[in-house]
Structures are given as C-alpha cells and as structure tokens.
Design a protein around this motif. Structure first.
Motif, mmCIF file in Angstrom:
data_model
loop_
_atom_site.group_PDB
_atom_site.id
_atom_site.type_symbol
_atom_site.label_atom_id
_atom_site.label_comp_id
_atom_site.label_asym_id
_atom_site.label_seq_id
_atom_site.Cartn_x
_atom_site.Cartn_y
_atom_site.Cartn_z
ATOM 1 N N SER A 57 -4.963 16.907 -13.967
ATOM 2 C CA SER A 57 -4.558 18.297 -13.881
ATOM 3 C C SER A 57 -3.544 18.644 -14.970
ATOM 4 O O SER A 57 -3.333 17.892 -15.926
ATOM 5 C CB SER A 57 -3.980 18.571 -12.479
ATOM 6 O OG SER A 57 -3.792 19.956 -12.261
ATOM 7 N N HIS A 58 -2.918 19.798 -14.822
ATOM 8 C CA HIS A 58 -1.933 20.311 -15.778
ATOM 9 C C HIS A 58 -0.720 20.776 -14.978
ATOM 10 O O HIS A 58 -0.877 21.308 -13.856
ATOM 11 C CB HIS A 58 -2.532 21.466 -16.583
ATOM 12 C CG HIS A 58 -1.653 21.933 -17.700
ATOM 13 N ND1 HIS A 58 -0.608 22.813 -17.518
ATOM 14 C CD2 HIS A 58 -1.666 21.628 -19.030
ATOM 15 C CE1 HIS A 58 -0.012 23.037 -18.672
ATOM 16 N NE2 HIS A 58 -0.631 22.332 -19.598
ATOM 17 N N PRO A 59 0.488 20.605 -15.515
ATOM 18 C CA PRO A 59 1.689 20.983 -14.741
ATOM 19 C C PRO A 59 1.702 22.429 -14.257
ATOM 20 O O PRO A 59 2.352 22.741 -13.249
ATOM 21 C CB PRO A 59 2.832 20.718 -15.724
ATOM 22 C CG PRO A 59 2.318 19.668 -16.645
ATOM 23 C CD PRO A 59 0.850 19.947 -16.795
ATOM 24 N N LYS A 60 0.978 23.324 -14.936
ATOM 25 C CA LYS A 60 0.970 24.730 -14.526
ATOM 26 C C LYS A 60 -0.009 25.004 -13.381
ATOM 27 O O LYS A 60 -0.019 26.114 -12.843
ATOM 28 C CB LYS A 60 0.620 25.621 -15.718
ATOM 29 C CG LYS A 60 1.701 25.688 -16.786
ATOM 30 C CD LYS A 60 1.334 26.682 -17.868
ATOM 31 C CE LYS A 60 2.453 26.800 -18.906
ATOM 32 N NZ LYS A 60 2.106 27.778 -19.980
ATOM 33 N N LYS A 61 -0.796 24.012 -13.005
ATOM 34 C CA LYS A 61 -1.838 24.238 -12.005
ATOM 35 C C LYS A 61 -1.466 23.592 -10.670
ATOM 36 O O LYS A 61 -2.253 22.896 -10.040
ATOM 37 C CB LYS A 61 -3.183 23.728 -12.525
ATOM 38 C CG LYS A 61 -3.622 24.449 -13.801
ATOM 39 C CD LYS A 61 -4.934 23.954 -14.345
ATOM 40 C CE LYS A 61 -6.104 24.452 -13.551
ATOM 41 N NZ LYS A 61 -7.413 24.182 -14.203
ATOM 42 N N THR A 62 -0.248 23.878 -10.214
ATOM 43 C CA THR A 62 0.245 23.287 -8.967
ATOM 44 C C THR A 62 -0.535 23.785 -7.750
ATOM 45 O O THR A 62 -0.512 23.152 -6.691
ATOM 46 C CB THR A 62 1.739 23.599 -8.778
ATOM 47 O OG1 THR A 62 1.930 25.024 -8.848
ATOM 48 C CG2 THR A 62 2.569 22.941 -9.878
ATOM 49 N N ALA A 63 -1.220 24.910 -7.880
ATOM 50 C CA ALA A 63 -1.963 25.456 -6.738
ATOM 51 C C ALA A 63 -3.073 24.513 -6.290
ATOM 52 O O ALA A 63 -3.464 24.522 -5.113
ATOM 53 C CB ALA A 63 -2.550 26.820 -7.100
ATOM 54 N N GLU A 65 -2.970 21.159 -6.108
ATOM 55 C CA GLU A 65 -2.386 20.201 -5.167
ATOM 56 C C GLU A 65 -2.016 20.888 -3.859
ATOM 57 O O GLU A 65 -2.189 20.311 -2.772
ATOM 58 C CB GLU A 65 -1.160 19.544 -5.786
ATOM 59 C CG GLU A 65 -1.477 18.613 -6.947
ATOM 60 C CD GLU A 65 -0.217 18.062 -7.584
ATOM 61 O OE1 GLU A 65 0.464 17.249 -6.926
ATOM 62 O OE2 GLU A 65 0.088 18.451 -8.719
ATOM 63 N N ALA A 66 -1.521 22.128 -3.949
ATOM 64 C CA ALA A 66 -1.152 22.862 -2.740
ATOM 65 C C ALA A 66 -2.375 23.109 -1.865
ATOM 66 O O ALA A 66 -2.294 23.046 -0.629
ATOM 67 C CB ALA A 66 -0.495 24.188 -3.117
ATOM 68 N N VAL A 103 -2.982 12.113 -8.568
ATOM 69 C CA VAL A 103 -2.897 13.221 -9.514
ATOM 70 C C VAL A 103 -2.197 12.741 -10.773
ATOM 71 O O VAL A 103 -1.103 12.166 -10.713
ATOM 72 C CB VAL A 103 -2.119 14.417 -8.912
ATOM 73 C CG1 VAL A 103 -2.061 15.570 -9.916
ATOM 74 C CG2 VAL A 103 -2.756 14.872 -7.609
ATOM 75 N N MET A 105 -1.419 13.947 -15.051
ATOM 76 C CA MET A 105 -1.323 15.146 -15.863
ATOM 77 C C MET A 105 -1.889 14.931 -17.270
ATOM 78 O O MET A 105 -1.643 13.901 -17.902
ATOM 79 C CB MET A 105 0.145 15.599 -15.972
ATOM 80 C CG MET A 105 0.729 16.051 -14.649
ATOM 81 S SD MET A 105 -0.142 17.506 -13.976
ATOM 82 C CE MET A 105 0.380 17.462 -12.268
ATOM 83 N N GLU A 107 -1.260 16.775 -20.432
ATOM 84 C CA GLU A 107 -0.332 17.780 -20.937
ATOM 85 C C GLU A 107 -0.941 18.634 -22.041
ATOM 86 O O GLU A 107 -0.600 19.813 -22.189
ATOM 87 C CB GLU A 107 0.939 17.098 -21.470
ATOM 88 C CG GLU A 107 1.642 16.196 -20.467
ATOM 89 C CD GLU A 107 2.566 16.962 -19.527
ATOM 90 O OE1 GLU A 107 2.782 18.165 -19.778
ATOM 91 O OE2 GLU A 107 3.050 16.354 -18.559
#
Length: 282
Positions: A57-63, A65-66, A103, A105, A107
C-alpha cells in the motif's frame, strides 16, 4: 495440487484514471454495486486457499487498512437494532481465523514488479499469488482455477490471459505462444511488455492474476528498470522462463476505468437480481 499460501495485493497506486472519485477514496474501495473492489479480491484469494494476505500500500491510503479492521461498536449497534443482513455484510470484511494480514508500504511508484518485490518480504514459503483488485473477474474464482491448473514442476509463472483487440496490445503484456487459441494453461515462449501492434506476437494479453515461483523475488532484485523507467513484473516473468498463460472462465472488467466500473456494477446488479428471484422461487 500446489498450495498458494500467500497472495499479494499491489494497492499503492493513486487511481488517477478515476479522479476525482479517488481524491480521498482509494480506488480499491470504490463500490461495484454493493461491494468494494477490494472485497471481491479478498474473497477470491480466500477461495484459492490463501493463509496470508499481503497489502502493498501507500501511506496516504490508510482507508484500506481501516476497511479491514474490526468495528465492534458498529457491529453492536447493528445487532441491537436487529439489522442482521447488514451485520453479516460488515462481518465479511474481517479476515477469517487462520488468515493473517501483512501491510507493507511502496513509497514511490516504481512499477508492478517493485510492488511485488516489496510484498515478497512478508511472503510465506512456496509460490505466491498476485491479484490486481481493479481487474475484477466475475464468475468462478479465477485464482482458484489457476491454482488447480498450476504445476510447480512445469511452470515458474502462470498468468491469467484474455484476447484483446490488436489496437490495444500496447497497454498489456502480450504472450508469445505457438498456439494462442488454446484453452486452460497454454505454454508460452515469452511475454512482451506493451509492444506496438505491428510487433505483438499475438493478441493474448496478461491480466491481473499471477501465480509465481518464489524465484521471482531474486529475479526482481536484479532486473533493473524497464518500460517507463519502472521495474516491470512482465520483464521478470520473461527472464524467469517456463511461462504459461491461463484462459479463465469468468468475465473480466477493467475497474480502473470509469466505464469498466459501470459495466461491472451492472453485471453484479443483474447477478444479485437473479439470486433474489431464485431465493423467492424456492
């Protein structure tokens, strides 16, 4: 039958073809009728026997994991209100017992090959599966079909394949086969990344499902940059050799495009309607 314990999901992309919808919502969470793309992909991985899901994933795509996290308050509220159908739907977002989530990242956007390499650090022993969630395949679970056809002794890569118009071959990895019209697993001499239409060895194109020998990670480490300055998974597959294309039975939708997402939504809506009619008739 060879086990595929790990399935890698490259989900770091920003979904630029789907802007502005993907400005704040990851494309993998866009709904196809009533279900996010990511859920279809996870269900497919589980049907293939996955014991570990690796999200690159990417750090901006926390949704993302949520979405996969438990929501006990929401579940309690739905239970108290007697909304059992919605409660079951919410609980499907949990991974079942015995399946774990890792998960990692990515980057920088360095290519699909780089994303798979990032996920390799968390892979269990043996061959790995790769699912691109925005390539939605409806019908029989595609990766499970591929697992049934995969022979580790004869194949280092098994890649889902479908015919495309010759004018579109420059958007795909294209197989070089003696007989590209075959069915099931089709041995290939090689695979060419995004060839010009006049140079393409066939119109049989790789789409977003792969089973890969664990040797792929060593190859990716040393493959270097390919088309677009990215680390191309296709280049590593070609270098590894022993490639087979796999014609799957389902219907594929490019849900990284707006029209593809609409077409998939209509297909799922029709499928749901048929299901409800059958249930009502019983």
């Amino acid at each position: 039958m060879t086990r595929i314990d790990t399935v890698i999901f490259p989900v770091a992309g920003m979904g630029t073809r789907m802007l502005p919808a993907t400005k704040v919502t990851p494309k993998e969470l866009l709904p196809v009728y009533d279900t996010p793309l990511l859920q279809f992909a996870i269900d497919e991985a589980l049907a293939a026997g996955a014991r570990r899901i690796v999200l690159v994933s990417h750090p901006k795509k926390t949704a993302i994991e949520a979405y996969l996290a438990a929501e006990p308050e929401l579940e309690d509220t739905l239970a108290e209100k007697g909304k059992s159908d919605l409660l079951r739907a919410v609980r499907t977002t949990r991974l079942p017992e015995g399946v774990d989530l890792k998960v990692v990242m990515q980057e920088e956007p360095l290519g699909l090959g780089h994303a798979v390499l990032c996920g390799g650090a968390e892979a269990l022993d043996g061959p790995v599966g790769v699912i691109l969630p925005d390539d939605l395949i409806l019908g029989r679970p595609c990766l499970a079909e591929m697992v049934a056809a995969y022979d580790l002794r004869a194949m280092k890569s098994l890649v889902a394949a479908q015919d495309v118009a010759r004018g579109k071959v420059s958007s795909y990895g294209i197989f070089d086969c003696n007989d590209a019209s075959g069915s099931g697993a089709i041995p290939a001499r090689g695979i060419v990344e995004k060839p010009a239409p006049e140079d393409a060895p066939s119109t049989l194109a790789a789409v977003g499902r792969y089973i890969l020998s664990p040797e792929i990670f060593d190859v990716l480490e040393g493959i270097g940059q390919g088309a677009g300055g990215e680390i191309q998974l296709t280049d590593a597959i070609a270098a590894l050799g022993s490639i087979s294309a796999f014609r799957f039975s389902g219907d594929r939708y490019d849900c990284g495009s707006k029209d593809g997402l609409v077409d998939a939504t209509l297909a799922v809506q029709a499928s749901r309607a048929r299901h409800h009619l059958r249930v009502a008739a019983e």
